[in-house]
Design an enzyme around this catalytic site. Structure first.
Site, PDB file in Angstrom:
ATOM      1  N   CYS A   1     -11.005  -2.902  -4.004  1.00 27.33           N
ATOM      2  CA  CYS A   1     -10.041  -3.867  -4.556  1.00 27.33           C
ATOM      3  C   CYS A   1     -10.758  -5.094  -5.112  1.00 27.33           C
ATOM      4  O   CYS A   1     -10.367  -5.639  -6.149  1.00 27.33           O
ATOM      5  CB  CYS A   1      -9.020  -4.273  -3.498  1.00 27.33           C
ATOM      6  SG  CYS A   1      -7.821  -2.966  -3.171  1.00 27.33           S
TER       7      CYS A   1
ATOM      8  N   CYS B   1      -4.382   0.983  -2.166  1.00 29.06           N
ATOM      9  CA  CYS B   1      -4.196  -0.302  -1.488  1.00 29.06           C
ATOM     10  C   CYS B   1      -3.110  -1.134  -2.167  1.00 29.06           C
ATOM     11  O   CYS B   1      -2.825  -0.971  -3.361  1.00 29.06           O
ATOM     12  CB  CYS B   1      -5.489  -1.107  -1.530  1.00 29.06           C
ATOM     13  SG  CYS B   1      -6.827  -0.448  -0.538  1.00 29.06           S
TER      14      CYS B   1
ATOM     15  N   ASN C   1       0.831  -1.209   0.000  1.00 32.86           N
ATOM     16  CA  ASN C   1       0.000   0.000   0.000  1.00 32.86           C
ATOM     17  C   ASN C   1       0.865   1.259   0.000  1.00 32.86           C
ATOM     18  O   ASN C   1       1.943   1.295   0.590  1.00 32.86           O
ATOM     19  CB  ASN C   1      -1.031   0.013   1.136  1.00 32.86           C
ATOM     20  CG  ASN C   1      -0.466  -0.261   2.514  1.00 32.86           C
ATOM     21  OD1 ASN C   1       0.512  -0.975   2.676  1.00 32.86           O
ATOM     22  ND2 ASN C   1      -1.091   0.318   3.520  1.00 32.86           N
TER      23      ASN C   1
ATOM     24  N   CYS D   1     -10.346  -4.872   0.438  1.00 34.99           N
ATOM     25  CA  CYS D   1     -11.471  -3.936   0.603  1.00 34.99           C
ATOM     26  C   CYS D   1     -12.407  -4.036  -0.607  1.00 34.99           C
ATOM     27  O   CYS D   1     -12.077  -4.665  -1.621  1.00 34.99           O
ATOM     28  CB  CYS D   1     -10.946  -2.512   0.768  1.00 34.99           C
ATOM     29  SG  CYS D   1     -10.425  -1.746  -0.781  1.00 34.99           S
TER      30      CYS D   1
ATOM     31  N   GLU E   1       0.484   5.271   0.689  1.00 33.96           N
ATOM     32  CA  GLU E   1      -0.391   6.315   1.224  1.00 33.96           C
ATOM     33  C   GLU E   1       0.073   7.702   0.794  1.00 33.96           C
ATOM     34  O   GLU E   1       1.138   7.865   0.194  1.00 33.96           O
ATOM     35  CB  GLU E   1      -0.463   6.182   2.755  1.00 33.96           C
ATOM     36  CG  GLU E   1      -1.074   4.842   3.144  1.00 33.96           C
ATOM     37  CD  GLU E   1      -1.348   4.701   4.635  1.00 33.96           C
ATOM     38  OE1 GLU E   1      -0.866   5.531   5.425  1.00 33.96           O
ATOM     39  OE2 GLU E   1      -2.053   3.748   4.996  1.00 33.96           O
TER      40      GLU E   1
ATOM     41  N   GLU F   1      -3.286  -4.254  -3.040  1.00 36.74           N
ATOM     42  CA  GLU F   1      -3.820  -5.122  -4.098  1.00 36.74           C
ATOM     43  C   GLU F   1      -3.867  -4.391  -5.433  1.00 36.74           C
ATOM     44  O   GLU F   1      -3.449  -4.910  -6.471  1.00 36.74           O
ATOM     45  CB  GLU F   1      -5.243  -5.590  -3.740  1.00 36.74           C
ATOM     46  CG  GLU F   1      -5.318  -6.468  -2.516  1.00 36.74           C
ATOM     47  CD  GLU F   1      -5.482  -5.682  -1.221  1.00 36.74           C
ATOM     48  OE1 GLU F   1      -4.925  -4.570  -1.120  1.00 36.74           O
ATOM     49  OE2 GLU F   1      -6.149  -6.188  -0.307  1.00 36.74           O
TER      50      GLU F   1
HETATM   51  N1  THU Z   1      -5.325  -1.386   2.649  1.00 31.80           N
HETATM   52  C1  THU Z   1      -4.819  -2.201   1.686  1.00 31.80           C
HETATM   53  O1  THU Z   1      -3.705  -1.995   1.195  1.00 31.80           O
HETATM   54  N2  THU Z   1      -5.578  -3.242   1.287  1.00 31.80           N
HETATM   55  C2  THU Z   1      -6.804  -3.545   1.784  1.00 31.80           C
HETATM   56  O2  THU Z   1      -7.491  -4.397   1.242  1.00 31.80           O
HETATM   57  C3  THU Z   1      -7.284  -2.848   2.967  1.00 31.80           C
HETATM   58  C4  THU Z   1      -6.621  -1.551   3.257  1.00 31.80           C
HETATM   59  C5  THU Z   1      -4.516  -0.242   3.058  1.00 31.80           C
HETATM   60  C6  THU Z   1      -5.067   1.095   2.643  1.00 31.80           C
HETATM   61  C7  THU Z   1      -4.455   2.001   3.685  1.00 31.80           C
HETATM   62  O3  THU Z   1      -3.146   2.367   3.244  1.00 31.80           O
HETATM   63  C8  THU Z   1      -4.332   1.133   4.916  1.00 31.80           C
HETATM   64  O4  THU Z   1      -4.413  -0.202   4.472  1.00 31.80           O
HETATM   65  C9  THU Z   1      -5.411   1.387   5.970  1.00 31.80           C
HETATM   66  O5  THU Z   1      -6.673   1.324   5.413  1.00 31.80           O
END
Ligand code: THU
Length: 160
Positions: free
Chosen positions: A115, A72, A61, A112, A63, A74
């Site tokens: 994704c 994310c 991920n 999520c 940010e 994925e």
């Molecule tokens: N996140 C992912 O990378 N994948 C997911 O399926 C759930 C959430 C990340 C997004 C964000 O950077 C952090 O986790 C908190 O939500």
């Protein structure tokens, strides 16, 4: 009339129940998680992808100070793979997520909703199911045999 949807999934108590390729994907996802850029949530996610040609790619991920601009693990991984190997089928995806600080009780982290929608697009495009595994750092792993199992009543190009 009432109808039901049932999904089956595999539950692995720990990684000793995984086969070689699954363990490799798990290790690659964990490795990728280490490089996650998640200074705002401190929630680190890694993802590995096995292609039909046997190659494995990974991502994490990313940010951003403008929160919605992040992405994310994925989709970061999936979009890179799709951009560089548009004709190679995706066989398996492994996701490992959890807070930066390890807690034994952290549950497996499923993808999520956004994704799932992105993953469905590629499963539909390649007309072949993708095995999806998700885990926490505590070694419990859940596997579904299709992204569609995680997104019943999914929307795809057939509706357009
Ligand atoms: N996140 C992912 O990378 N994948 C997911 O399926 C759930 C959430 C990340 C997004 C964000 O950077 C952090 O986790 C908190 O939500």
């Amino acid at each position: 009339m009432k109808k039901d949807i049932q999904i089956g999934y595999d539950y692995f108590k720990n990684s000793s129940e995984l086969n070689d390729i699954e363990n490799t994907l798990f290790a690659r996802a964990k490795q990728a998680r280490e490089n996650a850029y998640a200074p705002y949530s401190n929630f680190l996610v890694g993802c590995s992808v096995l292609l039909e040609n046997g190659e494995i790619f990974s991502g994490n991920n990313q940010e951003n100070a403008a929160f919605p601009s992040g992405l994310c693990a994925e989709r970061t991984t999936l979009f890179w793979v799709a951009a560089n190997f548009p004709n190679e089928k995706i066989k398996k995806i492994f996701i490992v997520g959890g807070p930066r600080e390890f807690h034994e009780k952290n549950p497996p982290i499923p993808p999520c909703g956004a994704c799932r929608q992105s993953l469905i697009e590629y499963e539909t495009k390649q007309n072949e199911n993708i095995d999806l595994y998700f885990s926490s750092m505590n070694d419990v792993v859940v596997k579904v045999n299709s992204i569609k199992d995680l997104l019943p009543f999914y929307f795809d190009a057939t509706f357009l």
